[in-house]
Design an enzyme around this catalytic site. Structure first.
Site: not given
Ligand code: ADP
Ligand code: TRP
Length: 328
Positions: A116, A197, A200
């Protein structure tokens, strides 16, 4: 006395849910909730989102949208205490106490902090750095035993275990061990850069949102990266096959697996089949989401009731924790 194990997890209100959130975390929350075996606390981590760059108005709107999406995905406020983190003040209070037992060097190891900091290099604030300390408070405030998250959050849950130990060593045993829980798909990959991964923060074309219409899904998949040459299964193909396996008909999926092995696979067909499966799978979700969003007051009521319930547990933990550290 209800002594079922406690589950705690949270999600930032940073945008619509995508397939990574769903397969890595949210679907698991719904399944665990419906098993009836746990006491469930799920919250919207709005305080955590303050460490990012999002404008205030957007945050306000997305807290409501994330609530609607969690409900549309199957979170049931009768079975799960669903609330907004900032409405339970004890999160920040315990977070501060944990800040004072956590070595800086341990926070410097956190890979999410490093990632980040690169993504928002003009806003490397102290909140971004102590982010996992607040996360530990979120979990231990409810004496969470199990934390269902995606792969990227495992390091933070491990740190939560360490923080409990550092606290206990200094003030006497109080917090228990916490474990993370992964699904069989802990890391869904980006459509455009399948070595990263799905997230967003990479941009809209990288993710499929649960709310995307079938047309949008088809468009996004058309641009998805597949194989460049023959030979080993490319990560983009693997990712699409995984999505088809999770959301589609198993016979169709097996057909593509066979075609992949004998070299007759057509990626255009795989994309069409995968898109169709995802669009259909989330058809009810899209309807429920729209209906829920048409009544934001109802959503606010659910959140207020959830915060009240969570607050009772949080207050009890803090009362004891304050005694432990000598501030009451
Ligand atoms: P992002 O990375 O899109 O901002 P978040 O950090 O809000 O998503 O993640 C919310 C939940 O979803 C967490 O438990 C995170 O580990 C899971 N998560 C986010 N992206 C993935 C992914 N690509 N595959 C599996 N789990 C994910
Ligand atoms: N850090 C998590 C994420 O970015 C969200 C989160 C905040 C969380 N507090 C938590 C997850 C407590 C599990 C438990 O996805």
């Amino acid at each position: 006395m209800n002594n079922k194990p406690v589950i705690v997890s949270g999600i930032q209100p940073t945008g619509n849910l995508h397939l990574g959130n769903y397969l890595g975390a949210v679907k698991n929350w719904v399944d665990l909730q419906n098993s009836g075996k746990y006491r469930m606390y799920i919250f919207i981590a709005d305080l955590h989102s303050l460490a990012g760059n999002m404008p205030a108005e957007q945050r306000r709107k997305q807290i409501i949208e994330t609530t609607a999406e969690l409900l549309a995905a199957g979170i049931d406020p009768k079975k799960t205490t669903l609330f907004v983190q900032s409405q339970v003040k004890e999160h920040t209070e315990l977070g501060w106490i944990f800040n004072c037992v956590t070595p800086i060097a341990e926070l410097e190891r956190m890979t999410q902090y490093k990632d980040k900091s690169q993504q928002q290099e003009k806003n490397i604030n102290a909140g971004l750095f102590t982010y996992p300390v607040l996360q530990a408070a979120d979990i231990l405030l409810y004496r969470g035993n199990v934390v269902p998250v995606g792969q990227d959050q495992v390091q933070h849950v491990e740190l939560t275990r360490d923080i409990a130990r550092w606290f206990n060593n200094r003030y006497g045993v109080f917090f228990q061990e916490t474990k993370h829980l992964l699904t069989d798909v802990p890391k869904v990959m980006s459509l455009l850069e399948p070595d990263k991964k799905m997230s967003k923060s990479l941009g809209a074309g990288h993710v499929i949102e649960l709310a995307d219409t079938p047309e949008v899904i088809e468009q996004k998949l058309k641009k998805a990266v597949t194989a460049t040459s023959g030979g080993e299964q490319a990560p983009g193909v693997k990712n699409l096959l995984l999505l088809l396996q999770k959301f589609g008909n198993q016979k169709i999926y097996q057909g593509f697996i066979k075609a992949e092995k004998d070299g007759s696979i057509r990626y255009g067909d795989l994309k069409l089949a995968t898109g169709k499966a995802i669009g259909e799978y989330f058809s009810d979700f899209r309807k429920r989401r729209a209906k829920l969003l048409s009544n934001p007051n109802q959503l606010k009521k659910i959140l207020t009731a959830g915060a009240k319930k969570a607050g009772l547990v949080a207050k009890k933990t803090m009362k004891d924790a304050r005694k432990k550290v000598g501030i009451s």
